[in-house]
Design an enzyme around this catalytic site. Sequence first.
Site, PDB file in Angstrom:
ATOM      1  N   HIS A 145      11.487   1.057   5.308  1.00 19.73           N
ATOM      2  CA  HIS A 145      10.409   0.176   4.854  1.00 19.73           C
ATOM      3  C   HIS A 145      10.562  -0.248   3.395  1.00 19.73           C
ATOM      4  O   HIS A 145      10.446  -1.422   3.071  1.00 19.73           O
ATOM      5  CB  HIS A 145       9.068   0.901   5.043  1.00 19.73           C
ATOM      6  N   SER A 180       4.848  -5.714   2.603  1.00 20.47           N
ATOM      7  CA  SER A 180       4.028  -4.875   3.477  1.00 20.47           C
ATOM      8  C   SER A 180       2.594  -5.392   3.533  1.00 20.47           C
ATOM      9  O   SER A 180       2.348  -6.504   3.991  1.00 20.47           O
ATOM     10  CB  SER A 180       4.104  -3.423   3.016  1.00 20.47           C
ATOM     11  N   MET A 181       1.622  -4.627   3.040  1.00 19.70           N
ATOM     12  CA  MET A 181       0.240  -5.090   3.026  1.00 19.70           C
ATOM     13  C   MET A 181       0.102  -6.424   2.311  1.00 19.70           C
ATOM     14  O   MET A 181      -0.738  -7.259   2.665  1.00 19.70           O
ATOM     15  CB  MET A 181      -0.642  -4.044   2.335  1.00 19.70           C
ATOM     16  N   ASP A 186      12.760   0.437  10.156  1.00 21.75           N
ATOM     17  CA  ASP A 186      11.471   0.647   9.497  1.00 21.75           C
ATOM     18  C   ASP A 186      10.544   1.417  10.444  1.00 21.75           C
ATOM     19  O   ASP A 186      10.170   0.912  11.504  1.00 21.75           O
ATOM     20  CB  ASP A 186      10.866  -0.711   9.136  1.00 21.75           C
ATOM     21  N   TRP A 244       0.861  -1.189   0.000  1.00 20.29           N
ATOM     22  CA  TRP A 244       0.000   0.000   0.000  1.00 20.29           C
ATOM     23  C   TRP A 244       0.891   1.232   0.000  1.00 20.29           C
ATOM     24  O   TRP A 244       1.875   1.258   0.768  1.00 20.29           O
ATOM     25  CB  TRP A 244      -0.851  -0.043   1.277  1.00 20.29           C
TER      26      TRP A 244
END
Length: 273
Positions: free
Chosen positions: A253, A95-96, A224, A29
Amino acid sequence: MHTVTTNDNTRLYVKDWGEGSPIILIHGWPLSADSWDAQAMALAQAGHRVIAYDRRGFGRSGQPWEGYDYDTLADDLSAVIQQTGLQDVTLVGFSMGGGEVARYMSRHGGRSVSKAALVSSVLPFRLRTSDNPSGTEQAVFDKTERALIADRAKFFTGFFDTFFGAAQNGHMISGELLEWARSVAMQASLKATIASLKSFSSTDFRGDLAAFNIPTLIVHGTADKTVPIDQSSRLAARGIEHSTLIEYDGAPHGLFVTDQGRLTKDLLAFMAW
């Protein structure tokens, strides 16, 4: 344009590069499959078939009103696997996207999957609750939602500074790269952006971890600030029996940019396991 059609007739934009053992790259995202291009090229050139697709509501995929919960997103991933005819596939979720991998493993029994990788992943549970004291307060996500509604473009400017650690540990992130990321993020619908925020911030994946009965690589930067490693991958690694955690010291990140070569090397090595 290569597309896959989901159960609710949403069309997903799909890149299908190379030939060989297959790997699916699932973006984070609020970006698109293009965020994976450097790794996708290297993997395809190394003899792998690489699939990367835009999540519903993002990039060049359809923008339906519904379907941003993880059960539906896992069903979308299932449609990609089935309609591209993949077997013995490696799933990589950033991530997502780590949530889609986890929910696919539990909801679809990991069908056709032989390995999984989680990069800067949101697993196992982002939200602070009485039984998850290391999580992030709901008020933080509420503030993000308000900022997105008020001025998405402005919000993303600051968001990507942190995402890529632009002013952190000497990372050399160009203004052009930050502008590219913001332009990709703005391709998503506001509905998809907010609904997906709610999904990845509130979905509890702790019950999905036991479904990872395959070799699993976990990669996360120790600096992160978007998804802190102590809230995520260090906990996920304890809950996934067949996992290997690699920590990138001082990394933020957006590892696909900031640590592009190292991440590519680690993914290629994982494919060779």
